[in-house]
Write an enzyme that holds these catalytic residues in place. Structure first.
Site, PDB file in Angstrom:
ATOM      1  N   GLY A   7      41.478  42.526  49.341  1.00 14.33           N
ATOM      2  CA  GLY A   7      41.816  43.921  49.027  1.00 14.33           C
ATOM      3  C   GLY A   7      40.744  44.833  49.592  1.00 14.33           C
ATOM      4  O   GLY A   7      40.049  44.485  50.554  1.00 14.33           O
ATOM      5  N   ARG A   8      40.611  46.007  48.965  1.00 20.96           N
ATOM      6  CA  ARG A   8      39.669  47.009  49.467  1.00 20.96           C
ATOM      7  C   ARG A   8      38.256  46.456  49.647  1.00 20.96           C
ATOM      8  O   ARG A   8      37.634  46.628  50.695  1.00 20.96           O
ATOM      9  CB  ARG A   8      39.607  48.195  48.498  1.00 20.96           C
ATOM     10  CG  ARG A   8      40.663  49.248  48.734  1.00 20.96           C
ATOM     11  CD  ARG A   8      40.428  50.403  47.764  1.00 20.96           C
ATOM     12  NE  ARG A   8      40.594  49.916  46.398  1.00 20.96           N
ATOM     13  CZ  ARG A   8      41.648  50.169  45.637  1.00 20.96           C
ATOM     14  NH1 ARG A   8      42.612  50.926  46.080  1.00 20.96           N
ATOM     15  NH2 ARG A   8      41.731  49.689  44.410  1.00 20.96           N
ATOM     16  N   ILE A   9      37.739  45.779  48.610  1.00 21.68           N
ATOM     17  CA  ILE A   9      36.339  45.340  48.683  1.00 21.68           C
ATOM     18  C   ILE A   9      36.194  44.159  49.647  1.00 21.68           C
ATOM     19  O   ILE A   9      35.260  44.115  50.456  1.00 21.68           O
ATOM     20  CB  ILE A   9      35.796  45.007  47.274  1.00 21.68           C
ATOM     21  CG1 ILE A   9      35.848  46.269  46.385  1.00 21.68           C
ATOM     22  CG2 ILE A   9      34.358  44.480  47.359  1.00 21.68           C
ATOM     23  CD1 ILE A   9      35.513  46.037  44.917  1.00 21.68           C
TER      24      ILE A   9
ATOM     25  N   THR B 111      30.897  38.661  43.404  1.00 24.20           N
ATOM     26  CA  THR B 111      30.744  40.022  42.865  1.00 24.20           C
ATOM     27  C   THR B 111      32.048  40.441  42.182  1.00 24.20           C
ATOM     28  O   THR B 111      32.288  41.632  42.000  1.00 24.20           O
ATOM     29  CB  THR B 111      30.412  41.041  43.986  1.00 24.20           C
ATOM     30  OG1 THR B 111      31.390  40.919  45.026  1.00 24.20           O
ATOM     31  CG2 THR B 111      29.030  40.818  44.559  1.00 24.20           C
ATOM     32  N   SER B 112      32.886  39.460  41.813  1.00 23.64           N
ATOM     33  CA  SER B 112      34.187  39.827  41.216  1.00 23.64           C
ATOM     34  C   SER B 112      34.070  39.842  39.689  1.00 23.64           C
ATOM     35  O   SER B 112      33.684  40.861  39.116  1.00 23.64           O
ATOM     36  CB  SER B 112      35.280  38.876  41.715  1.00 23.64           C
ATOM     37  OG  SER B 112      35.013  37.534  41.336  1.00 23.64           O
ATOM     38  N   ARG B 113      34.358  38.717  39.054  1.00 22.96           N
ATOM     39  CA  ARG B 113      34.155  38.576  37.622  1.00 22.96           C
ATOM     40  C   ARG B 113      33.615  37.171  37.367  1.00 22.96           C
ATOM     41  O   ARG B 113      34.030  36.216  38.031  1.00 22.96           O
ATOM     42  CB  ARG B 113      35.478  38.763  36.848  1.00 22.96           C
ATOM     43  CG  ARG B 113      35.933  40.219  36.730  1.00 22.96           C
ATOM     44  CD  ARG B 113      35.014  41.050  35.840  1.00 22.96           C
ATOM     45  NE  ARG B 113      35.487  42.406  35.643  1.00 22.96           N
ATOM     46  CZ  ARG B 113      35.067  43.472  36.341  1.00 22.96           C
ATOM     47  NH1 ARG B 113      34.156  43.325  37.286  1.00 22.96           N
ATOM     48  NH2 ARG B 113      35.540  44.673  36.068  1.00 22.96           N
TER      49      ARG B 113
ATOM     50  N   GLU C   4      28.480  36.936  30.019  1.00 21.20           N
ATOM     51  CA  GLU C   4      27.706  38.057  30.511  1.00 21.20           C
ATOM     52  C   GLU C   4      27.217  38.864  29.320  1.00 21.20           C
ATOM     53  O   GLU C   4      28.048  39.235  28.494  1.00 21.20           O
ATOM     54  CB  GLU C   4      28.607  38.934  31.384  1.00 21.20           C
ATOM     55  CG  GLU C   4      27.887  39.524  32.566  1.00 21.20           C
ATOM     56  CD  GLU C   4      28.838  40.112  33.584  1.00 21.20           C
ATOM     57  OE1 GLU C   4      29.165  41.297  33.407  1.00 21.20           O
ATOM     58  OE2 GLU C   4      29.243  39.404  34.525  1.00 21.20           O
TER      59      GLU C   4
ATOM     60  N   HIS D 198      25.130  42.373  37.139  1.00 19.67           N
ATOM     61  CA  HIS D 198      26.384  43.123  37.318  1.00 19.67           C
ATOM     62  C   HIS D 198      26.087  44.560  37.772  1.00 19.67           C
ATOM     63  O   HIS D 198      26.462  45.536  37.110  1.00 19.67           O
ATOM     64  CB  HIS D 198      27.211  43.114  36.020  1.00 19.67           C
ATOM     65  CG  HIS D 198      28.680  43.342  36.249  1.00 19.67           C
ATOM     66  ND1 HIS D 198      29.665  42.804  35.449  1.00 19.67           N
ATOM     67  CD2 HIS D 198      29.329  44.059  37.206  1.00 19.67           C
ATOM     68  CE1 HIS D 198      30.859  43.189  35.899  1.00 19.67           C
ATOM     69  NE2 HIS D 198      30.678  43.955  36.965  1.00 19.67           N
TER      70      HIS D 198
ATOM     71  N   ALA E  40      26.798  45.696  41.075  1.00 23.49           N
ATOM     72  CA  ALA E  40      27.385  45.926  42.407  1.00 23.49           C
ATOM     73  C   ALA E  40      27.723  47.402  42.654  1.00 23.49           C
ATOM     74  O   ALA E  40      27.596  47.888  43.769  1.00 23.49           O
ATOM     75  CB  ALA E  40      28.618  45.059  42.597  1.00 23.49           C
TER      76      ALA E  40
HETATM   77  C1  DGY Z   1      34.086  47.350  38.187  1.00 20.44           C
HETATM   78  O1  DGY Z   1      34.203  48.561  38.410  1.00 20.44           O
HETATM   79  O2  DGY Z   1      35.048  46.649  37.884  1.00 20.44           O
HETATM   80  C2  DGY Z   1      32.732  46.764  38.328  1.00 20.44           C
HETATM   81  O3  DGY Z   1      32.657  45.463  37.924  1.00 20.44           O
HETATM   82  C3  DGY Z   1      31.674  47.615  37.670  1.00 20.44           C
HETATM   83  O4  DGY Z   1      31.547  48.739  38.465  1.00 20.44           O
END
Ligand code: DGY
Length: 340
Positions: A168-170, A249-251, A280, A299, A301
């Site tokens: 997706g975007r990221i 960097t997702s979950r 977390e 967390h 990002a």
């Molecule tokens: C989000 O926006 O989902 C990030 O994990 C925190 O900015």
């Protein structure tokens, strides 16, 4: 907890809202001006019972990813609740279906944090590959005695193959950075993207198993859903190359932490770099933190000043539109407007 008296001074009833943490001024100011707002000012999230008490009778709540929005939350807020505005692009903390059933609009903050998040994914990738935190610890620990031909060797980033899971975007913003490093770009997603997207990023779609087998770097950019929970389990970590690096960097729960620990300990993969963990925050005595080849940050990002400001404006705009009965600028559940 502060009561935001706001600035109007008029006797007209303004919608009551609860803001579950102090957010940047860009968002807080408009909320305090438009609403009768209570703001939770502690660094830590409101304990559950405090949260439930604070939202009673509210027309809107600005939540963070640490606040669980479920049936209990919606019951306690009561029938006057019109909007839950989540200060994040992710919304796995919100039971969206339950909100929709009750006619509650849910908002998030898409788009504004894409590049900032991709920047951090890239920083983690580089840091894990080139062993930056280890090198820093080595120097500070007084262990640097001479230049060493075998000291802190890692894989090259330039010219390597990256496998992006979730395009997706990221994920696409990470691909843009990878192109600058002359990398071969593989991706996996729920569906194959159209040819124009693949051409734009010179990206090749592969089934997950093949992507994991070919990639030198694997970067995760999927939403957390029942299907992606423990997507990276022992079996899939086993499909990765022994000198590969995993970036998340997702979950946190997208990776099985026990399986990751074992893969890093046993050298099944070279290193991991995590912005997100499960649980977390990660406890200080978690075995992952005892490994030199596991880099963990808290967390962060989206944590640039500009991006957090833009997220705040967006979350405020969703909250204010919602309490006024207007369509949210960025609704997660647009189907809520199709009712009746
Ligand atoms: C989000 O926006 O989902 C990030 O994990 C925190 O900015």
């Amino acid at each position: 907890m502060a009561d935001g008296a706001g600035g109007s001074g008029s006797g007209a009833a303004r919608p009551r809202v609860f803001v579950a943490r102090v957010i940047p001024e860009d968002g807080l100011r408009p909320v305090l001006e438009a609403c009768e707002a209570r703001v939770w000012e502690d660094e830590l999230p409101p304990p559950r019972e405090e949260l439930l008490r604070a939202i009673e009778g509210c027309a809107g709540v600005l939540t963070l990813l640490t606040d669980k929005v479920d049936d209990e939350f919606l019951d306690r807020a009561g029938p006057g609740l019109r909007v839950v505005s989540n200060y994040a692009v992710g919304f796995d903390n919100v039971d969206v279906a339950a909100c929709t059933r009750r006619g509650v609009a849910v908002g998030n903050t898409p788009g504004v944090l894409t590049d900032t998040t991709a920047d951090l994914a890239w920083a983690l990738l580089m840091a894990a590959a080139r062993r930056i935190p280890e090198g820093d610890r080595y120097v500070r620990g007084g262990r640097w005695k001479t230049w060493g031909p075998m000291l802190l060797l890692g894989p090259d980033v330039h010219g390597a193959t990256i496998g992006i899971v979730g395009f997706g975007r990221i994920g696409q913003a990470v691909a843009r950075r990878a192109a600058g490093f002359g990398m071969r770009i593989l991706y996996h997603d729920l569906h194959r993207h159209d040819a124009a997207v693949e051409a734009e990023f010179a990206a090749t779609f592969l089934p997950l198993e093949e992507l994991l087998a070919q990639a030198d770097f694997v970067s995760l950019h999927v939403n957390l859903t029942p299907e992606t929970r423990h997507l990276m389990n022992a079996e899939r970590l086993g499909w990765m190359k022994r000198d590969a690096v995993l970036v998340n960097t997702s979950r946190g729960p997208v990776v099985d932490p026990k399986a990751l620990y074992e893969a890093l300990r046993d050298g099944t993969i070279f290193a991991a770099a995590l912005d997100v963990t499960d649980p977390e925050p990660i406890p200080a005595d978690d075995p992952l933190l005892g490994l030199d080849n596991c880099l963990v940050v808290p967390h962060i990002a989206s944590a640039s000043r500009a991006t957090r400001g833009r997220m705040a404006s967006m979350a405020a705009a969703n909250l204010i539109a919602g309490v006024r009965g207007e369509r949210l600028p960025t609704p997660v559940n647009p189907e809520v407007y199709g009712r009746g």
